[in-house]
Design an enzyme around this catalytic site. Sequence first.
Site, short mmCIF file in Angstrom:
data_model
loop_
_atom_site.label_atom_id
_atom_site.label_comp_id
_atom_site.label_asym_id
_atom_site.label_seq_id
_atom_site.Cartn_x
_atom_site.Cartn_y
_atom_site.Cartn_z
CB SER A 155 -1.60 3.27 -62.55
OG SER A 155 -1.88 4.49 -61.90
CG ASN A 162 -2.78 7.55 -55.78
OD1 ASN A 162 -3.25 8.30 -56.63
ND2 ASN A 162 -1.52 7.64 -55.39
CG ASP A 163 -3.80 4.09 -59.38
OD1 ASP A 163 -3.13 5.13 -59.25
OD2 ASP A 163 -3.31 2.96 -59.54
CB VAL A 164 -10.04 3.93 -57.18
CG1 VAL A 164 -9.41 2.58 -57.45
CG2 VAL A 164 -9.91 4.32 -55.73
CB VAL A 165 -9.95 9.13 -55.84
CG1 VAL A 165 -10.90 8.28 -55.03
CG2 VAL A 165 -8.55 9.08 -55.25
#
Lengths: 96, 96, 456, 456, 373, 373
Positions: free
Chosen positions: C423, C382-385
């Site tokens: 996050s 999620n956050d990393v994309v």
Amino acid sequence: MEGFVALYIFMLAAFTGYEVISKVPVILHTPLMSGSNFVHGIVLVGAMVALGHADTTTEMVIGFFAVLLAAGNAVGGYVVTERMLEMFKSSKGDKS
Amino acid sequence: MEGFVALYIFMLAAFTGYEVISKVPVILHTPLMSGSNFVHGIVLVGAMVALGHADTTTEMVIGFFAVLLAAGNAVGGYVVTERMLEMFKSSKGDKS
Amino acid sequence: MSWFIQAAYFTAAVLFIFGLKQMSSPVTARRGIIWAGAGMVLATLVTFVHPQVHANYLLMILAIGIGGGLAWWSGKRVAMTDMPQMIALYNGMGGGAAAAIAAVELVKGEEMEFVVLALAVLGALIGTVAFSGSAIAFGKLQGLIRKAFRYSGQQKVNLVLFSVTVLLGLIMVISGQANPVILTIFFILALVIGVLMTLPIGGADMPVVISLYNALTGLAVGFEGFVLQNPAMMIAGIVVGSAGTLLTQLMAKAMNRPISNVLFSNFGESGGEGQGEVQGALKPIEASDAGVMMAFADKVIIVPGYGMAVAQAQHKIWELTQLLQDRGVTVKFAIHPVAGRMPGHMNVLLAEAGVPYDIIYDLDEINSEFPTADVALVIGANDVVNPDARNNPDSPIYGMPILNVDQAKNVIVIKRGKGAGFSGIENPLFYADNTRMLYGDGQEMASALISAIKEL
Amino acid sequence: MSWFIQAAYFTAAVLFIFGLKQMSSPVTARRGIIWAGAGMVLATLVTFVHPQVHANYLLMILAIGIGGGLAWWSGKRVAMTDMPQMIALYNGMGGGAAAAIAAVELVKGEEMEFVVLALAVLGALIGTVAFSGSAIAFGKLQGLIRKAFRYSGQQKVNLVLFSVTVLLGLIMVISGQANPVILTIFFILALVIGVLMTLPIGGADMPVVISLYNALTGLAVGFEGFVLQNPAMMIAGIVVGSAGTLLTQLMAKAMNRPISNVLFSNFGESGGEGQGEVQGALKPIEASDAGVMMAFADKVIIVPGYGMAVAQAQHKIWELTQLLQDRGVTVKFAIHPVAGRMPGHMNVLLAEAGVPYDIIYDLDEINSEFPTADVALVIGANDVVNPDARNNPDSPIYGMPILNVDQAKNVIVIKRGKGAGFSGIENPLFYADNTRMLYGDGQEMASALISAIKEL
Amino acid sequence: MPLKVAVPKESAAGERRVAMEPGVAKKLVAMGLEVAIEQGAGESAGFQDSDFGEVSIVTADSLHDADITLRVQVPTAEEIDALKEGSTLIGTLTPFKNPDLIARLAERGVTSFAMELIPRISRAQAMDVLSSQAAVAGYKAAIMGADLAPRFFPMLTTAAGTIRPSKVVVIGAGVAGLQAIATAKRLGAMVEGYDVRSATKEQVESLGARFIDLSIKAEGEGGYARELSAEEKQQQQQELAGYIAKADVLITTAAVPGRPSPKIIPVSTVEQMKSGAILIDLAAEGGGNCELTQPGETIVHGGVTIHAPLNVPSQVPLHASEMYAKNLLNFLSPMIEEAHFKPDWDDEIVAGALLTKDGQIIHEQVKQAIAGA
Amino acid sequence: MPLKVAVPKESAAGERRVAMEPGVAKKLVAMGLEVAIEQGAGESAGFQDSDFGEVSIVTADSLHDADITLRVQVPTAEEIDALKEGSTLIGTLTPFKNPDLIARLAERGVTSFAMELIPRISRAQAMDVLSSQAAVAGYKAAIMGADLAPRFFPMLTTAAGTIRPSKVVVIGAGVAGLQAIATAKRLGAMVEGYDVRSATKEQVESLGARFIDLSIKAEGEGGYARELSAEEKQQQQQELAGYIAKADVLITTAAVPGRPSPKIIPVSTVEQMKSGAILIDLAAEGGGNCELTQPGETIVHGGVTIHAPLNVPSQVPLHASEMYAKNLLNFLSPMIEEAHFKPDWDDEIVAGALLTKDGQIIHEQVKQAIAGA
Ligand SMILES: NC(=O)c1ccc[n+]([C@@H]2O[C@H](COP(=O)([O-])OP(=O)(O)OC[C@H]3O[C@@H](n4cnc5c(N)ncnc54)[C@H](OP(=O)(O)O)[C@@H]3O)[C@@H](O)[C@H]2O)c1
Ligand SMILES: NC(=O)c1ccc[n+]([C@@H]2O[C@H](COP(=O)([O-])OP(=O)(O)OC[C@H]3O[C@@H](n4cnc5c(N)ncnc54)[C@H](OP(=O)(O)O)[C@@H]3O)[C@@H](O)[C@H]2O)c1
Ligand SMILES: NC(=O)c1ccc[n+]([C@@H]2O[C@H](COP(=O)([O-])OP(=O)(O)OC[C@H]3O[C@@H](n4cnc5c(N)ncnc54)[C@H](O)[C@@H]3O)[C@@H](O)[C@H]2O)c1
Ligand SMILES: NC(=O)c1ccc[n+]([C@@H]2O[C@H](COP(=O)([O-])OP(=O)(O)OC[C@H]3O[C@@H](n4cnc5c(N)ncnc54)[C@H](O)[C@@H]3O)[C@@H](O)[C@H]2O)c1
């Protein structure tokens, strides 16, 4: 029934038969053979008709055998199939 | 054709239709809808017959529209389906 | 009818059935439409020498030319995204044709058997409803009709109209003949029913409704086939009617709504969602669909995240990878530096599953490759994309390097629901045009993808 | 025919089709035969009031009683292993009945349409061949006929006989009537053809041949259905004819022999193998079959060996295990102390695949459990399951403790071929009555098992 | 004249790491900086001087004129005195442990940054030396456990009997703890993890290990752990003891930011452990999680070996240096603009790490700590 | 009076194993034997005296009247003198290394068996101490490699860069070599294996590692390796050097039964290796596979650490003892009949292991070796 209608029925029935079987596990080959063997026991109906309108003795004799054989086909086919399918009775079968 | 024969054909055709579709991936839903839409374009044949034996002007007008619409169904259905199925062209498709 | 014509119709019917059968697998689908097309050409040509056809040849050719020509032209130039409404349009034409055939036969007023008459009337009703309904569907999808047309008591009015129409039909069937006035009213009412039924329906439900009308047209064609004693029409019509019914059910199921729901109470209620799609909504996808998408891709990049770890989906993902590789698809794994919850989290899991090191890439190595990927499969990341890290200076993760998944041609995101990442922020990737959401547990969805690909 | 009888026949036909459909999945198979049975009862009862049936009721009931009674009695008491010949017997009776119907109709000598006459004759021929052929098949399987009956030129004689019979049939059809003498010769020749075709065939091929005769009987019944204008017979017969044909092909394929091979050139040549089975031969099994066996088991013990390591099949085996567990099957892993090629070889691999420790057992813990296992799945193990180590003091591995796999109810062995194990010796386990060989690479076979179980 | 970056050989006892690695050196040069590395600085980490390529390898003395000095640990007083006035020093300077050295840095007019004080926000992950070095420590802890244990970690069925897998318990599932769990798991041990933060349950399970679910939950600010109350501690110890008694190897990593390590393992628990068991106390730096822990020592108590290594990352010097150097690079590069040192002093990362500047101690807490001391 | 089985504490330097473990002791007692264990014999292996349950724990002196003495290593001359005449001694007696001690055993009239001489036939696998101890050594070698290396074994993608996995090369894929391969593989290293026997290719690959395929094949009798000719050696060294140069950790286990270890790694190859690389020479016992190997020592040569530990199984004492004791049990139990010692002297296993009996040295090769010495 006119010929082409018969052909249509033939074609559709053949297609149906084919589709119905097309994906069957090997373990069911024999029971299924037995089951379809039972299904053509419906010849009993024809045999009954044949005997039912038999007039001469010859006809009656042949008709009698027709019914006898046909009844054997139907009943034997059922009994044997039923017994073979016993093994799938396990309640687990219903899960998936 | 007598009623029961019609019923048999109806039953078998319905069964056939059902079996043919029964295992289709979601991605093919739309193309398949389009393809079957094309297949009922066969109504063109009926429309041609209707127009072909139309006698009064009313009949001819209705018949004309029948053929027009039916031709639209058949041709449009084909073109659209064909285009949608383009995407399965990839040579890889033939592998499995 | 001559032996020759009969045989041709028979062949056409067989071709239709086999054509449809082939169309139900991606591998043979293209061959299927060609077979069916051949059947159609054969049946049409042969009809010119049909014994009942003895006049109006010119008109016939003219009508075929105009109708076929327009359809050809429109079918060729329509954009891929506008396909659904075109299907609706052509389908409606078929329904109309069936109704018109019935009209001709009924107007003719020749003596008919009870059953045949009944079928003719039934076909007329169904065909007409499919005709006007499809037209409305076309109009709505094409944007010609914008307002969702709804009022209270709608259902009741439709029911009354429908009853009256059926009553008129019954009168004709029982009286054994079609009074022109009754017939006209009957057709008008049927048209109105189609319109009223379709107007309140929203965009999202349209495909299901079109499929339903498609099945109805099939039925109507089949019924008129009985009337005309034309077996090719009969069989093709019924087969389509049955197949179309199943397809409608399948489509409703794929949308996770019972068919009755689509058909009655909630007809149109999800119209809003249909609109939303345009502005960027969460667009779900079925595993089978996603599977086909990957199977026919040239290059797939898999982006695992914490969710893959939670689902312990690594073994399945590796199996999926091998399946794709066997089909000749290039598969790469893209590991973000902070994917998961500890340094090297993804590495540990992929190594456990046996993914070889040489198809695992880190951010710097892979980021330039996303634009050339046909599919990016995001599983539990999620956050990393999250493109906000790149684009939105107000985002708490702004400045963090991310995997540019959004640049892939298609993005499939596996996650269980609307859960946020570490996050806790929203991710615009999920709303992107080229993103489809595959909702479910990572391991289960990976399994579903595997099954889908194996079935091809 | 009255509306009522027609409807009953129609219902029976529908029940047959659905019954067959259900019989093609292990989950619904039992329901299927019951549906079909209901159809049969319905059709039979209704036939008593069939308009054409107007005499001989007593005879009819007598015949049904005798035929049905004997069949019931024999069907109930036959041993499971003798099932194939019983199927042959009942099938032959059906064929005979179809032929007899044709005989009645032909003897009656009523005027028939060309097509109907042709079908009657064709049905008579096919039914008679199926009748005598099945009888021979029964005799051979039951051990009544022992000698394989073969002579040179067999094929040619059969061909001549067949041509003559067809010629006689043609004469009848073309002449439009059945001369009693010709008819009698026709039937006698047909009987002889069935006998001659079947006599040379060996035991191993019998199931395929029985299936073929089954399809033929179906066809014959269907044809006679057309003759009698009985749609239930028509449809049931043709459906069985078509399904039976496919089934015959599938069975031939499962035996890894092209159908033509079974039917002509090699007819009977594998008779020897049929005999060998009795003394303990390598008995192959299909993955789909093995899968069903495990899926319906209560307890499965998996015995991995060096071959699993070579095939790197550990991940698949674990997936298989999970699938089985999901179905409620108890699965245990039995690890022999020297399985593989280094101490702990299997442990390393199973741990890699994520198999939890608590379902892994060593020799001492599990050996007592084999007799209660429904299936022992041996994947790539050989020496460590060689009963010679227990039984044969001359064996080089005598005295080594082994896993008592042979005591399980069923044993499935996955290996690629006839490769020996580390010690290079033969393994009698593979020849045991309760052992089936699943030939192929460990990983591929494990995948095949997975697919098989998923399809249920 | 280009900005000169110096990397001296670490002077702290037992420190094998170095604040540079060839890849990072190359990137700094590409940014237009001049990089000078002390002779043999990388040797203990496994880097030869020649590995650094175009970088100048110099003696310690030639580093004094550097504009930026990169270090792993805080320099000695003498080394500080040798720094150029107005130059910059970056490293893990542990200001709370060495307030005097920080004061001296301020006096010398050196601008200094403590890497471990960089706020742990998303953007700063690439500079987070706490994470990178904890990952190394966690991995190493599991390896040490395997090396010290008198047993196999994995299960092994052999002709000489079946070896049961070892049971490894990891307490504190932060960065290091998770890494230790993953590594022990890989080796085939049966691993259980425990932490007071409830979010760690899912994380531990996501590695395929079991989570020990006690009744104690102690989420603090920003997702970090808070200190436990006395009763909570008591309860935790009791509940944990049962699990620990079954462990063959126990790895403890529990820490609370800014506080001494919590004492989770009392003597009584150690005495319940199996003979031959191993306790690796990664929290030794902060005093240790076990009452018996003697930081830097290995003791045996009733058959249980208690190993409390200090500076564990230094035992995997090559990769620890590599990660540390990359952290430095990621911290430094935004501050370099066209080969000039131009930090954005308002940036929360720069501000967070800044200790001294213009002769002043800037960092609030450090200032207070020094004032307090 | 029941047969008395004694288990003394091992006297050899650095030996942490013991020839008994609780489970085996229990089984011997169940067989009707009296078992006596020297006080603290199991301590170094991680067994407390209390772990042994019903067994009598005695002082060394009380063991002298035992009928059967079980040991790991060969006893000293004094210990031999203390053995009862006509009693039996079983252990890894290394007769070729200690011919004088064997002669002394014969003189004392002790019946002695060397476990390592048991023929390696299928039936004897459960008694095969060579296999069981080699498995321990292989595992430990990989753990030592991971512990000594300055790097991570596994790949790790982190915010501080991507750590590339270590490359581990294992030479000699026998029991120990395969176990080392498996363990290094588990830890995430990229592993390559090499052996002269071609059957090992499949075995190495069955562990998911790569096999180094050289042109040298050297199958000897019974599937064991034979010694290579001079040219073959030359060629092997050359071809291998390329692979070894890329290794981060090199584990060598090559051995040829009855011969000194082959010297596969010349100095030149070591000098091609990376700085920071580690060589674990498991063949040290037989002189080592590397020319630089100093058995029992750890040296550093040009940045490469060459670790050549002796008696590696003793470093995993608990499980090594457990396996060894089970091997003993499996060897002993067929010789015990109703609590009496009645070996079948014709059995090939008994005969193969028998060294001395009735005052004579029985074992042919040993006799020759002693005569030759
Ligand atoms: N790597 C490190 O060292 C480290 C350390 C501490 C923090 N972090 C932070 O962790 C985050 C890592 O990013 P990420 O993209 O890997 O993960 P993420 O942002 O935490 O997102 C994980 C996603 O996975 C989904 N998910 C959870 N369980 C699932 C399941 N069983 N099946 C399918 N989907 C599931 C969740 O959505 P649903 O709930 O809708 O399913 C969630 O959106 C970063 O923000 C990073 O800064 C990393
Ligand atoms: N564990 C140890 O420490 C150790 C050490 C040395 C020796 N041994 C010896 O090794 C043997 C181990 O017994 P085991 O039962 O594990 O193995 P095994 O007796 O060696 O048998 C392995 C079987 O696996 C089959 N196989 C090989 N590759 C395969 C593949 N890719 N897919 C499917 N099957 C495959 C082979 O048959 P096909 O070729 O027909 O496929 C072979 O029969 C014992 O004799 C033991 O004494 C053990
Ligand atoms: N936002 C980011 O980008 C980022 C970066 C790094 C770390 N983090 C988060 O911070 C967390 C902690 O990081 P860390 O590894 O440096 O922590 P740490 O070294 O300060 O502490 C180690 C662990 O000990 C635990 N602990 C404290 N008291 C305990 C007790 N009494 N009993 C048991 N356990 C106790 C803590 O919960 C923590 O998990 C990480 O797990 C991560 O989620 C976030
Ligand atoms: N029959 C049994 O039950 C049984 C029991 C144990 C072992 N074995 C077999 O014996 C084999 C060897 O056993 P071991 O581990 O005791 O062997 P070992 O310790 O004697 O030798 C170790 C390895 O070094 C290899 N080697 C020798 N010279 C070499 C050279 N110049 N270069 C590279 N490699 C060289 C050998 O091939 C062997 O694999 C085992 O792998 C196994 O297959 C069989």
